[in-house]
Design an enzyme around this catalytic site. Structure first.
Site, short mmCIF file in Angstrom:
data_model
loop_
_atom_site.label_atom_id
_atom_site.label_comp_id
_atom_site.label_asym_id
_atom_site.label_seq_id
_atom_site.Cartn_x
_atom_site.Cartn_y
_atom_site.Cartn_z
N ASP A 23 0.85 -1.18 0.00
CA ASP A 23 0.00 0.00 0.00
C ASP A 23 0.89 1.24 0.00
O ASP A 23 2.10 1.16 0.31
CB ASP A 23 -0.88 -0.04 1.26
CG ASP A 23 -1.69 1.21 1.46
OD1 ASP A 23 -2.37 1.65 0.51
OD2 ASP A 23 -1.65 1.77 2.57
N ASP A 25 -0.34 5.21 0.86
CA ASP A 25 -0.63 6.21 1.90
C ASP A 25 -0.67 5.57 3.28
O ASP A 25 -1.45 4.66 3.55
CB ASP A 25 -1.96 6.90 1.61
CG ASP A 25 -1.92 7.72 0.33
OD1 ASP A 25 -0.83 7.87 -0.25
OD2 ASP A 25 -2.98 8.19 -0.11
#
Length: 279
Positions: A23, A25
């Site tokens: 991922d 953010d």
């Protein structure tokens, strides 16, 4: 942090191939300034070892391309929470870039939304806005707004109807095999897919490429949005964050959890795993 689920072998000739799926953010990128430099030592190690780093985010393809350019990343990537996988030319012998979509494409989503609007649904989506209008609404600069509007499989929208009408709208989308997911400010109309779909697809592609060599998939995320991706990996790594405690994985997965948030925690966990596997 717990031990990895699969023990590294002591025989260097049979060292497994690693695949990192991450991922962005709050995980590889800091939530405050969206910077990755704290993870530079681990990123350099991955690059030196030739270990693919697959970025898997809610961001659009242009947004992820910008991050990849900063990182010097050449691996495939997964956009819009699993809406599509983008495979750069030459990665698996493909002569040109390939885009593989999961669930409905954005034109299909927009077609359904247009029909619902004719039926009385009231909403204002990214397709209805100019780059400047989205910039004014979100605080993004115009260039960033343009990248956010360039989508492959999802349509963010502001709902303008009542709660009762919203429920009817959701039911109508479900009848078209779409779903409506609530984000921070926008609802997202999208097909039935998640971050794990693209991750599993690419894992299979790399296993085909590596032949008989064992492949260990390591996934890193910080929120419930990453749950399915983490569960699909051999080694799930939960990066400390605001919502990381909400990520509850089966005990059999023996998930690692970082002590530090964001790229600091990412760096710590990846370096630890690279050491465990002899890289």
């Amino acid at each position: 942090m717990t031990e990895p689920t699969s023990k590294p072998t002591s025989n260097p000739t049979s060292k497994p191939r690693l695949l990192i799926i991450s991922d962005l953010d709050g995980t590889l990128l800091n939530h405050d300034n969206y910077r990755w430099e704290a993870a530079a030592p681990a990123l350099a190690k991955l690059d030196g070892a030739g270990i693919p780093l697959i970025l898997n985010s809610s961001k659009t393809a242009p947004e992820i391309r910008k991050v990849r350019e900063e990182l010097g990343n050449l691996a495939p990537f997964i956009v819009e929470n699993g809406a599509a996988v983008v495979i750069p030319s030459g990665v698996f012998g493909n002569p040109k870039e390939q885009v593989v979509t999961f669930g409905a494409s954005r034109p299909e989503v927009l077609k359904v939304l247009a029909a619902q609007r004719k039926n009385g649904a009231r909403f204002h989506g990214f397709e209805d806005m100019t780059d400047q209008e989205l910039a004014d609404l979100t605080g993004l600069d115009r260039s960033a707004a343009a990248m956010a509007r360039d989508r492959l499989g999802t349509e963010p929208l502001l709902w303008q109807g009542s709660e009762a009408e919203l429920a009817e709208f959701q039911t109508a989308l479900q009848a078209e095999n779409l779903r409506l997911v609530q984000g921070g400010r926008f609802y997202h109309a999208m097909g039935v897919f998640d971050k794990a779909d693209g991750a599993r697809f690419l894992l299979e592609k790399y296993r085909e490429q590596y032949g008989e060599q064992p492949v260990i998939a390591i996934a890193l995320g910080d929120s419930p949005n990453d749950q399915q991706m983490l569960e699909s990996a051999d080694i799930p790594v939960v990066i400390r964050g605001v919502h990381s405690d909400e990520v509850q994985l089966p005990s059999a997965k023996h998930a690692m959890r970082s002590l530090k948030p964001g790229p600091d925690g990412w760096n710590e966990c990846v370096l630890n795993l690279l050491f465990e596997y002899g890289y």
